[in-house]
Design an enzyme around this catalytic site. Structure first.
Site, PDB file in Angstrom:
ATOM      1  N   SER A 189       0.775  -1.125  -0.028  1.00  0.00           N
ATOM      2  CA  SER A 189       0.086  -0.170   0.097  1.00  0.00           C
ATOM      3  C   SER A 189       0.909   1.300  -0.032  1.00  0.00           C
ATOM      4  O   SER A 189       0.428   2.384   0.134  1.00  0.00           O
ATOM      5  CB  SER A 189      -0.770  -0.185   1.024  1.00  0.00           C
ATOM      6  OG  SER A 189      -0.022  -0.263   2.551  1.00  0.00           O
ATOM      7  N   ASN A 229      -2.039  -2.776  12.991  1.00  0.00           N
ATOM      8  CA  ASN A 229      -3.429  -2.729  12.990  1.00  0.00           C
ATOM      9  C   ASN A 229      -3.672  -1.583  13.719  1.00  0.00           C
ATOM     10  O   ASN A 229      -4.752  -0.740  13.355  1.00  0.00           O
ATOM     11  CB  ASN A 229      -4.007  -4.010  13.496  1.00  0.00           C
ATOM     12  CG  ASN A 229      -3.847  -5.225  12.755  1.00  0.00           C
ATOM     13  OD1 ASN A 229      -3.094  -5.144  11.573  1.00  0.00           O
ATOM     14  ND2 ASN A 229      -4.127  -6.287  13.270  1.00  0.00           N
ATOM     15  N   THR A 246     -40.912  26.344  -8.381  1.00  0.00           N
ATOM     16  CA  THR A 246     -41.222  25.008  -7.961  1.00  0.00           C
ATOM     17  C   THR A 246     -41.460  24.161  -9.394  1.00  0.00           C
ATOM     18  O   THR A 246     -41.964  24.913 -10.323  1.00  0.00           O
ATOM     19  CB  THR A 246     -42.509  24.625  -7.079  1.00  0.00           C
ATOM     20  OG1 THR A 246     -43.699  25.150  -7.702  1.00  0.00           O
ATOM     21  CG2 THR A 246     -42.443  25.561  -5.806  1.00  0.00           C
ATOM     22  N   HIS A 247     -41.123  22.952  -9.304  1.00  0.00           N
ATOM     23  CA  HIS A 247     -41.145  22.218 -11.026  1.00  0.00           C
ATOM     24  C   HIS A 247     -40.305  22.900 -11.881  1.00  0.00           C
ATOM     25  O   HIS A 247     -40.737  22.836 -12.905  1.00  0.00           O
ATOM     26  CB  HIS A 247     -42.690  22.032 -11.007  1.00  0.00           C
ATOM     27  CG  HIS A 247     -43.389  21.513  -9.916  1.00  0.00           C
ATOM     28  ND1 HIS A 247     -43.543  20.167  -9.712  1.00  0.00           N
ATOM     29  CD2 HIS A 247     -44.225  22.002  -9.151  1.00  0.00           C
ATOM     30  CE1 HIS A 247     -44.643  19.984  -8.438  1.00  0.00           C
ATOM     31  NE2 HIS A 247     -44.897  21.241  -8.427  1.00  0.00           N
ATOM     32  N   SER A 259     -14.608  27.780 -26.155  1.00  0.00           N
ATOM     33  CA  SER A 259     -14.865  26.625 -27.004  1.00  0.00           C
ATOM     34  C   SER A 259     -13.850  26.479 -28.218  1.00  0.00           C
ATOM     35  O   SER A 259     -13.529  27.659 -28.483  1.00  0.00           O
ATOM     36  CB  SER A 259     -16.326  26.381 -27.743  1.00  0.00           C
ATOM     37  OG  SER A 259     -16.454  25.725 -29.120  1.00  0.00           O
ATOM     38  N   LYS A 316     -18.636  31.138 -27.485  1.00  0.00           N
ATOM     39  CA  LYS A 316     -18.857  30.540 -26.090  1.00  0.00           C
ATOM     40  C   LYS A 316     -18.217  31.007 -24.953  1.00  0.00           C
ATOM     41  O   LYS A 316     -17.056  31.424 -25.128  1.00  0.00           O
ATOM     42  CB  LYS A 316     -18.688  29.068 -26.382  1.00  0.00           C
ATOM     43  CG  LYS A 316     -19.839  28.248 -27.184  1.00  0.00           C
ATOM     44  CD  LYS A 316     -20.674  27.703 -26.349  1.00  0.00           C
ATOM     45  CE  LYS A 316     -21.696  26.644 -27.146  1.00  0.00           C
ATOM     46  NZ  LYS A 316     -22.311  25.856 -26.257  1.00  0.00           N
ATOM     47  N   ASN A 324     -18.266  28.996 -21.410  1.00  0.00           N
ATOM     48  CA  ASN A 324     -18.825  28.002 -20.733  1.00  0.00           C
ATOM     49  C   ASN A 324     -18.697  27.755 -19.409  1.00  0.00           C
ATOM     50  O   ASN A 324     -17.343  28.350 -18.909  1.00  0.00           O
ATOM     51  CB  ASN A 324     -18.318  26.780 -21.541  1.00  0.00           C
ATOM     52  CG  ASN A 324     -18.622  26.421 -22.909  1.00  0.00           C
ATOM     53  OD1 ASN A 324     -19.747  26.995 -23.315  1.00  0.00           O
ATOM     54  ND2 ASN A 324     -17.929  25.987 -23.670  1.00  0.00           N
ATOM     55  N   GLU A 365     -19.729  22.787 -14.098  1.00  0.00           N
ATOM     56  CA  GLU A 365     -20.159  21.561 -14.459  1.00  0.00           C
ATOM     57  C   GLU A 365     -19.330  20.639 -13.997  1.00  0.00           C
ATOM     58  O   GLU A 365     -19.686  19.469 -13.707  1.00  0.00           O
ATOM     59  CB  GLU A 365     -20.020  21.500 -15.982  1.00  0.00           C
ATOM     60  CG  GLU A 365     -21.146  22.357 -16.767  1.00  0.00           C
ATOM     61  CD  GLU A 365     -20.969  22.696 -18.090  1.00  0.00           C
ATOM     62  OE1 GLU A 365     -21.433  21.817 -18.975  1.00  0.00           O
ATOM     63  OE2 GLU A 365     -20.241  23.630 -18.686  1.00  0.00           O
ATOM     64  N   GLN A 399      -7.460  -2.104   3.886  1.00  0.00           N
ATOM     65  CA  GLN A 399      -6.598  -1.323   3.339  1.00  0.00           C
ATOM     66  C   GLN A 399      -7.183  -0.587   2.128  1.00  0.00           C
ATOM     67  O   GLN A 399      -6.779   0.541   1.589  1.00  0.00           O
ATOM     68  CB  GLN A 399      -5.377  -2.189   2.872  1.00  0.00           C
ATOM     69  CG  GLN A 399      -4.192  -1.514   2.023  1.00  0.00           C
ATOM     70  CD  GLN A 399      -3.059  -2.276   1.856  1.00  0.00           C
ATOM     71  OE1 GLN A 399      -2.342  -2.826   2.817  1.00  0.00           O
ATOM     72  NE2 GLN A 399      -3.037  -2.863   0.748  1.00  0.00           N
ATOM     73  N   LYS A 455      -8.489   3.559   1.890  1.00  0.00           N
ATOM     74  CA  LYS A 455      -7.479   4.636   1.649  1.00  0.00           C
ATOM     75  C   LYS A 455      -7.760   5.629   0.448  1.00  0.00           C
ATOM     76  O   LYS A 455      -8.124   6.729   0.413  1.00  0.00           O
ATOM     77  CB  LYS A 455      -6.197   4.428   1.886  1.00  0.00           C
ATOM     78  CG  LYS A 455      -5.968   3.892   3.380  1.00  0.00           C
ATOM     79  CD  LYS A 455      -4.555   3.427   3.705  1.00  0.00           C
ATOM     80  CE  LYS A 455      -4.353   2.965   5.169  1.00  0.00           C
ATOM     81  NZ  LYS A 455      -5.419   1.822   5.225  1.00  0.00           N
TER      82      LYS A 455
HETATM   83  N1  ARG Z   1      -1.517  -1.330   4.931  1.00  0.00           N
HETATM   84  C1  ARG Z   1      -2.245  -1.891   6.166  1.00  0.00           C
HETATM   85  C2  ARG Z   1      -3.530  -1.192   5.876  1.00  0.00           C
HETATM   86  O1  ARG Z   1      -3.622  -0.111   5.526  1.00  0.00           O
HETATM   87  C3  ARG Z   1      -1.538  -1.714   7.253  1.00  0.00           C
HETATM   88  C4  ARG Z   1      -1.951  -2.685   8.313  1.00  0.00           C
HETATM   89  C5  ARG Z   1      -1.374  -3.950   7.965  1.00  0.00           C
HETATM   90  N2  ARG Z   1      -1.819  -5.008   9.086  1.00  0.00           N
HETATM   91  C6  ARG Z   1      -1.690  -6.293   8.711  1.00  0.00           C
HETATM   92  N3  ARG Z   1      -2.122  -7.090   9.638  1.00  0.00           N
HETATM   93  N4  ARG Z   1      -1.393  -6.595   7.401  1.00  0.00           N
HETATM   94  O2  ARG Z   1      -4.430  -1.729   6.426  1.00  0.00           O
END
Ligand code: ARG
Length: 459
Positions: free
Chosen positions: A23, A110, A155-156, A277, A283, A285, A290, A322, A325
């Site tokens: 990761s 963890n 409204t609408h 454009s 144009k 825009n 948007e 994981q 993220k």
């Molecule tokens: N990269 C892991 C995560 O984002 C870190 C925790 C890893 N823990 C494990 N028991 N492999 O969750």
């Protein structure tokens, strides 16, 4: 490949497996939180006599030098490491030797990642709140300036009754104010420290979790170690609140896109916030509006993604987590840039007051007030409603408006009409007579603005 857990294994991890598992490509965003968390952890370890103060000082110096070197670019975060936690620990040991190996005492990745993510999200909850406040300040100013900028309310998407631009913006003020209160709620609920939960069952070391929590500005430690390492509710709550922010921005953008069109011409966007454009020279825009509208989907997507990731997970930590993220980081970046650009767009936009007022005057936006006028003359509302309905039909047929009819024409339809009807159904009266709190009449709006002024001062 530099791993923290080679001891139990007899074969090298296959490169594809390693890459799939890693990761570091995205969790390097957590470097600062990871280092801050480690500094607090090792300080607590020293206070508890688990490491010496000298070891603690050496570890902190090492951690700070790693942070500085990454910031200055002299130390690259490379895919040689599995994740940001391994990267920091490996570099620490390389820099300070034996003492570095003690940092991870009484900790697991963890609870470490649970802490990093919590601190990262907590910081952005505050940042989102600050950006929302900036937007609210701009809206407040526009409202003050436009208490008598009359425009049709819909409204609408059909003209309904006249309002003011201040009143219309006030609706968004309410939405973004609620968004801020959601940030506040999330903060209050999430601000407990998971560090010390270990892998899932706490540790046998005499950790002082209250102390670690205090060092990191948390209200206190979390109370269940299994929940601590597997809770991502706060991320889900945050993504949900961000989705609501985007929904509000998107609705606002949709209106601005309409208002900016040739059919409405209510606003003129600043050149800095529009684009041309490549083929049509005429144009200008509303791309930014948007794009904000368009980016709403990816924020909703992040919320759906994490809800789905979490739904089947048994306690406690599972590697699925994981996957919290990337979507979260993307959603945060998206919302922060949308809020910043949107605020700039609103603060530089020009409002065409005459066009808005003219638009409010046709489309029979005063029909309700005409009926109310007849009620004032003693006619029951249901009858008045039907009389004005006939009057509207008559006007459509003659291609005119209620206030443009002569008194004779009006009296032909209902003999209760008198000279004072013209004032009663004028645009100004229609708006200014709406004086209950929450209504667009400028006296009512001023009371509301006073409440908003205090709110912005105090929050
Ligand atoms: N990269 C892991 C995560 O984002 C870190 C925790 C890893 N823990 C494990 N028991 N492999 O969750």
């Amino acid at each position: 490949m530099a791993q923290l857990w080679g001891g139990r294994f007899t074969k090298e991890t296959d490169q594809l497996v390693y890459d799939f598992n890693a990761s570091i490509g995205f969790d390097q965003k957590l470097l600062h939180e990871d280092i801050a968390g480690s500094i607090a952890h090792v300080t607590m370890l020293a206070k508890q006599g688990i490491v010496t103060w000298a070891e603690r000082d050496s570890i902190i110096a090492g951690l700070k030098s790693i942070e500085e070197d990454v910031e200055s670019g002299s130390l690259a975060v490379t895919s040689q490491y599995e994740d940001v936690h391994s990267f920091v620990e490996a570099n620490l040991i390389e820099r300070i030797g034996e003492a570095g190996k003690k940092l991870h005492t009484g900790r697991s990745r963890n609870d470490q990642v649970a802490l990093d993510m919590r601190m990262y999200v907590r910081g952005h909850v505050k940042r989102t709140d600050a950006l929302l406040k900036e937007l609210l300040s701009v809206l407040y100013q526009k409202m003050e300036e436009n208490l008598d900028t009359y425009m049709p309310g819909f409204t609408h998407l059909q003209k309904a009754q006249p309002v003011t631009l201040a009143h219309h913006f006030g609706a968004y003020f309410e939405m973004f104010r609620r968004d801020r209160s959601r940030m506040h709620d999330i903060y209050e609920r999430m601000n407990y420290c998971p560090l010390g939960a270990g892998a899932l069952a706490g540790t046998t070391y005499p950790l002082d979790r209250e102390y670690t929590a205090q060092l990191l500005d948390f209200y206190g430690p979390t109370l269940n170690s299994m929940d601590s390492v597997s809770d991502r509710d706060y991320v889900i709550e945050y993504l949900s609140a961000l989705s609501t922010v985007m929904m509000h921005l998107s609705r606002f953008c949709e209106e601005i896109i309409l208002w900016n069109s040739d059919e409405y011409r209510f606003v003129e966007m600043d050149d800095a916030y529009s684009t041309g454009s490549s083929i049509m020279p005429q144009k200008k825009n509303p791309d930014i509006a948007e794009l904000v509208r368009g980016k709403t989907g990816r924020v909703y997507g992040a919320l759906m993604s994490l809800l789905t990731t979490m739904k089947g997970l048994p306690l406690a930590y599972n590697k699925d987590m994981q996957e919290d993220k990337e979507p979260t980081f993307d959603a945060i970046e998206t919302v922060e840039s949308c809020l910043t650009l949107f605020t700039g767009m609103i603060s530089t936009m020009k409002f065409r007051r005459e066009v808005m007022a003219k638009s409010a005057m046709n489309g029979f936006t005063n029909a309700t007030d005409a009926a109310d006028y007849l009620v004032g003359k003693g006619i029951p509302f249901r009858d008045a409603h039907s009389i004005i309905g006939k009057l509207v039909l008559y006007c459509i047929d003659k291609n005119t408006s209620i206030d443009a009819l002569s008194l004779e024409e009006l009296q032909e339809i209902c003999d209760q009409f008198e000279e004072d009807v013209y004032d009663a159904v004028s645009l100004k009266t229609c708006v200014e007579k709406r004086l209950t709190i929450g209504a667009p009449g400028s006296e009512a709006m001023k009371r509301t603005l006073e409440i908003y002024r205090k709110y912005l001062e105090e929050n």
